[in-house]
Motif scaffolding. Structure first.
Motif, PDB file in Angstrom:
ATOM      1  N   ASP A 102     -13.979  11.981   0.646  1.00  0.00           N
ATOM      2  CA  ASP A 102     -12.906  11.202   1.251  1.00  0.00           C
ATOM      3  C   ASP A 102     -13.245  10.837   2.690  1.00  0.00           C
ATOM      4  O   ASP A 102     -12.979   9.724   3.140  1.00  0.00           O
ATOM      5  N   ARG A 157      -4.821   9.519  10.203  1.00  0.00           N
ATOM      6  CA  ARG A 157      -4.686   9.341   8.762  1.00  0.00           C
ATOM      7  C   ARG A 157      -5.146   7.941   8.359  1.00  0.00           C
ATOM      8  O   ARG A 157      -4.807   6.946   9.002  1.00  0.00           O
ATOM      9  N   LYS A 211      -5.331   5.159   5.189  1.00  0.00           N
ATOM     10  CA  LYS A 211      -4.827   4.782   3.879  1.00  0.00           C
ATOM     11  C   LYS A 211      -5.477   3.461   3.485  1.00  0.00           C
ATOM     12  O   LYS A 211      -5.208   2.410   4.074  1.00  0.00           O
ATOM     13  N   SER A 247      -6.740   0.413  -1.647  1.00  0.00           N
ATOM     14  CA  SER A 247      -6.798   0.863  -3.038  1.00  0.00           C
ATOM     15  C   SER A 247      -5.863   2.040  -3.298  1.00  0.00           C
ATOM     16  O   SER A 247      -5.685   2.463  -4.443  1.00  0.00           O
ATOM     17  N   GLY A 248      -5.242   2.578  -2.225  1.00  0.00           N
ATOM     18  CA  GLY A 248      -4.296   3.681  -2.375  1.00  0.00           C
ATOM     19  C   GLY A 248      -4.887   5.011  -1.948  1.00  0.00           C
ATOM     20  O   GLY A 248      -6.093   5.155  -1.785  1.00  0.00           O
ATOM     21  N   GLY A 249      -4.022   5.992  -1.786  1.00  0.00           N
ATOM     22  CA  GLY A 249      -4.458   7.324  -1.386  1.00  0.00           C
ATOM     23  C   GLY A 249      -4.545   7.472   0.126  1.00  0.00           C
ATOM     24  O   GLY A 249      -4.909   6.533   0.838  1.00  0.00           O
ATOM     25  N   GLU A 250      -4.172   8.640   0.608  1.00  0.00           N
ATOM     26  CA  GLU A 250      -4.210   8.931   2.038  1.00  0.00           C
ATOM     27  C   GLU A 250      -5.265   9.985   2.317  1.00  0.00           C
ATOM     28  O   GLU A 250      -5.408  10.946   1.572  1.00  0.00           O
ATOM     29  N   ILE A 251      -5.976   9.776   3.416  1.00  0.00           N
ATOM     30  CA  ILE A 251      -7.011  10.722   3.825  1.00  0.00           C
ATOM     31  C   ILE A 251      -6.721  11.130   5.263  1.00  0.00           C
ATOM     32  O   ILE A 251      -6.643  10.273   6.150  1.00  0.00           O
ATOM     33  N   SER A 307     -15.598   7.953   2.783  1.00  0.00           N
ATOM     34  CA  SER A 307     -14.934   6.685   2.484  1.00  0.00           C
ATOM     35  C   SER A 307     -14.177   6.163   3.703  1.00  0.00           C
ATOM     36  O   SER A 307     -14.233   4.966   4.022  1.00  0.00           O
TER      37      SER A 307
END
Length: 244
Positions: free
Chosen positions: A92, A70, A72, A75-79, A95
């Motif tokens: 995603d 995972r 993170k 800038s935020g958000g989890e992928i 990125s």
């Protein structure tokens, strides 16, 4: 009306194919890291988080195999670059992959930081004392206790005429229970349910327990003898000619 709609619909096949190729490659590569971490941490299950300039990567493994990777970003958000549930959205993934090299380098730095950490750890340990003498003495005492209990069980077997039986008494406020099978002791338990098995078919008690209870065992034998005397006294009052 439908015949008038003439739009070109682009296929996502190339993108998803490339996405799957990247995920497979990352799964194989990060899987090596998962296996190394499992070996290093000495367990089949665990997770570790590695920081980079752009974010954090968390790798979880089970049974030594990669479960998820995972990312993170700051800038935020989890992928979830790797997951057992579903593949990531291509954008995603792109990125996250821009930071993947730094994730690997962060892991490598973590491993390098452990180089030499055990170099000054000595293995010249103190000698280990043997328990041979204590165990031998404990077993000798328990052997004698078993001899006495087997004798008691033999007498009870002869008197009761049954293959199974239990003799219970109280010594200094503590309950003692001797269970027999025919003329042999199955167990001698002190203290009721959850108590100490002075004799057992499974394992021997600790030496401190044996030391503490051996003196009390004398009281147990005396209680048995009193029980026999009471039986003899009650039988002595029986008259076959009808007189007391």
């Amino acid at each position: 009306m439908t015949d008038e709609l003439d739009f070109d619909i682009l296929s996502a096949e190339d993108t998803t194919t490339r996405r799957d190729e990247v995920v497979t490659a990352v799964t194989d590569h990060a899987g090596q890291i998962a296996r190394e971490l499992a070996i290093l941490q000495g367990g089949d299950y665990g997770q570790e988080t590695f920081s980079t300039r752009k974010g954090k990567w968390t790798l979880k493994y089970e049974g030594g195999a990669l479960q998820y990777l995972r990312y993170k970003g700051k800038s935020g958000g989890e992928i979830y670059v790797v997951s057992t549930k579903q593949p990531p959205e291509p954008g995603d993934l792109a990125s996250a992959m821009r930071d993947y090299d730094e994730f690997v380098e962060s892991y490598n730095e973590f491993v390098r930081s452990l180089d030499g950490v055990l170099d000054d750890v000595g293995t010249d340990f103190p000698a280990v004392e043997t328990t041979e003498t204590v165990v031998a003495e404990r077993d000798r005492i328990l052997g004698r206790i078993r001899e006495v209990c087997d004798t008691i069980c033999g007498e009870l077997h002869r008197y009761d005429g049954t293959d199974y039986g239990t003799f219970r008494t109280t010594v200094s406020g503590t309950r003692w229970e001797l269970k027999r099978e025919e003329a042999r002791a199955s167990y001698l338990r002190v203290g009721g349910e959850g108590g100490i098995y002075l004799l057992s078919q499974y394992e021997a008690p600790s030496a401190p327990d044996v030391r503490e209870l051996t003196d009390e065992f004398v009281g147990f034998v005396e209680a048995y003898n009193e029980h026999v005397e009471e039986l003899e006294a009650s039988l002595s009052q029986v008259s076959l000619d009808g007189r007391d």
